[in-house]
Design an enzyme around this catalytic site. Sequence first.
Site: not given
Length: 341
Positions: A87, A197, A215, A225, A248-249
């Site tokens: 990640s 992340t 990340t 993106r 995060t998320g």
Amino acid sequence: MSNRRRFVKFSLLSGAALLAGKNLFAKADKGDKKYNTIKDEPVVISTWDFGKVANAGAWDILKKGGRALDAVEAGVMIPEADPKNQSVGLGGRPDRDGRVTLDACIMDENYRCGSVAALEHVVHAISVARMVMEKTPHVMLVGDGATQFALANGFKKENLLTPKSEGEWKDWLKTSKYAPQKNIENVLPGGEFNHDTIGMVAMDKSGNLSGACTTSGMAYKMHGRVGDSPIIGAGLYVDNEIGAATSTGVGEEVIRIVGSHLVVELMRQGLEPEDACKRAVERIISRNPEMAKQVQVGFLALNKSGAYGAYALQKGFSYSVRSGKVEEVFQSKYFYEEPQK
Ligand code: SD4
């Protein structure tokens, strides 16, 4: 939507939340719960379980009286260099075109900040972000410009796509389904969770705060993106008078509310870190409750007194804390009691 309709929608949401035992507008209930605090000594806090290893790198600097900025950079470099961590950095999962593009930012105790987005071929995105902060008149470099800047300044060009991440991407291409899901962002072909992340905040011996966030972003994102992680105020914010926060998320949801800045501003208004994180999560819910049920967002915060806390939309967000006395991974509190259908 008219103002009246929007008000009615918002009122209905608050009513539903109250019925479900959630008061979106409750004042922080200080006094009736114990807040975690590290008093008068350095501390470092980071997202997820793998933050524990990263914290160890930061702690080596903090325990010797080093600067929080150096600590957070050194700390997050550990997962960046780990090919097994899919990640962040080397071995990160690619975008849908098979390109590993990295997002990172760093911020010190003096509102100085640097950031890179969609950086390619360079493992330590966080160090490039720091170089943007220290060696350019800018805050953020993106895409080819960020990569060229890094290579021109001595960073090594590397292939970040490991055979494992490449193989998984090729499997993903068979369905090409990009569907962020609750708590897991993407379910990978092997059924593994895709937690991305590392966000890290630290306070040093002098009481100064800094933060870093790095990340490879959401796996199989569109090429180009950019998530919340490199955006100062969204994925990270540090105000040395008040505190620091990171997230995060699903980055899109964090960007919409400028999440980390919001958490710091709520702490400025007197909320404890956990309550400030909770209020930010509730802001995401109030904007779009149906969407909020489907995704994960977690916030983590540390204030100037050494109090820390976290809060997430869904169960499953963990964070790691390291100080002289504490070395622990905590499960964050969360809004939805049960996994949402
Ligand atoms: C992003 N916030 O790129 C990152 C991804 C992440 O757990 O943190 N996932 O939107």
